[in-house]
Design an enzyme around this catalytic site. Structure first.
Site, short mmCIF file in Angstrom:
data_model
loop_
_atom_site.label_atom_id
_atom_site.label_comp_id
_atom_site.label_asym_id
_atom_site.label_seq_id
_atom_site.Cartn_x
_atom_site.Cartn_y
_atom_site.Cartn_z
N THR A 204 36.17 37.38 67.72
CA THR A 204 37.40 36.91 67.07
C THR A 204 37.90 35.58 67.60
O THR A 204 39.00 35.16 67.26
CB THR A 204 38.51 37.96 67.25
N GLY A 206 38.96 32.11 67.72
CA GLY A 206 39.25 31.08 66.73
C GLY A 206 39.71 31.57 65.37
O GLY A 206 39.81 30.78 64.43
N THR A 207 40.03 32.84 65.24
CA THR A 207 40.44 33.34 63.93
C THR A 207 41.74 32.72 63.45
O THR A 207 41.90 32.45 62.26
CB THR A 207 40.59 34.88 63.95
N GLY A 208 42.69 32.49 64.37
CA GLY A 208 43.96 31.87 63.97
C GLY A 208 43.76 30.45 63.47
O GLY A 208 44.37 30.04 62.48
N CYS A 209 42.90 29.69 64.16
CA CYS A 209 42.60 28.32 63.73
C CYS A 209 41.99 28.34 62.33
O CYS A 209 42.34 27.52 61.47
CB CYS A 209 41.61 27.67 64.69
#
Length: 268
Positions: A204, A206-209
């Site tokens: 997971t 870098g999922t927010g980016c």
């Protein structure tokens, strides 16, 4: 071709930060550009060191972009200090940037802190009022709203509190809630849950980016806010479901995805 700009820090392992943003924007069919706020020595297991650029150099990067290829949407990510935040705010106002998505990056997926304590107030009072959309996760929303979040009603109240205080739409991401992956959008009269199935994928990083960049890409292409969020959430859910694992990493979160192939074609 529509254009999007990422203003964020780097990730040499390629799964988060500007590298993830550029991949995501490209896969979502826009021309991707970037302005670097910091060089970050990190991978999926942690952050080793952060080397900020000077505010003057960041300003010069932004001047180069806005005076040549004006972005149809802007996404901000990791901005770790007050002078950098103030420079971004000044340049976004100077060029009357549009479709601004602020991802209030405060802590990496690995748990490492990415912003100084005194910079949080600057982030709230400088960037949030410029944003069309802010995309905090639950820990970030607790900081921005000043209230604990334990359940559905807390999510709604926190999103409303942030949105009303700073005059922006808020997509409060539920990924840190162990029971679901539901996100709540508050945009004044528009209040909507985007439901998602939790995918048991340890990769997971870098999922927010990726989510915020996908939203910015779809806003750049002319989709309204609800449609942009829906398309971005579909993109990231499909990416997680692909279960890509680059292997050989020692940590539990080996890499982000940023899909290629048929799913990426559908996103474009």
């Amino acid at each position: 071709m529509k254009t999007a700009l990422s203003i964020a820090g780097t990730d040499p392992s390629g799964g988060a930060g500007i590298q993830a943003d550029l991949k995501t924007m490209t896969m979502n069919g826009v021309f991707a550009m970037s302005a670097v706020t910091a060089l970050v020595a990190q991978n999926t297991t942690g952050v080793t060191s952060i080397l900020e650029v000077s505010p003057e150099f960041l300003g010069q990067q932004l001047d180069c972009v806005f005076t040549d290829i004006f972005p149809d949407a802007v996404k901000t990510g990791m901005v770790s200090s007050i002078p950098l935040i103030e420079m971004i705010g000044a340049k976004l106002r100077q060029y009357q940037a549009k479709q601004i998505v602020v991802d209030p990056v405060m802590v990496a997926t690995s748990g490492d802190r990415l912003i100084s304590e005194d910079a949080i107030d600057a982030l709230k009072h400088t960037l949030l009022p410029l944003a069309g959309l802010v995309t905090p996760n639950i820990p970030e929303a607790e900081i921005l709203s000043g209230r604990p979040i334990h359940g559905k009603e807390d999510i709604i109240a926190a999103a409303k509190g942030i949105g009303d205080a700073y005059g922006c739409a808020v997509l409060l991401k539920g990924g840190h809630n162990i029971n679901d992956a539901n996100d709540f959008l508050y945009a004044g009269s528009v209040q909507r849950w985007f439901y998602g199935k939790r995918i048991n994928n340890p990769n997971t990083h870098g999922t927010g980016c990726t989510l915020s960049s996908a939203i910015a890409s779809n806003l750049a292409k002319g989709f309204d806010l609800e449609a942009a969020v829906e398309r971005a959430k579909s993109y990231i859910s499909g990416a997680l479901a692909a279960m890509l694992d680059l292997g050989k990493g020692r940590g539990p979160m080996r890499h982000n995805f940023n899909l290629t192939g048929e799913f990426a074609k559908e996103a474009r």
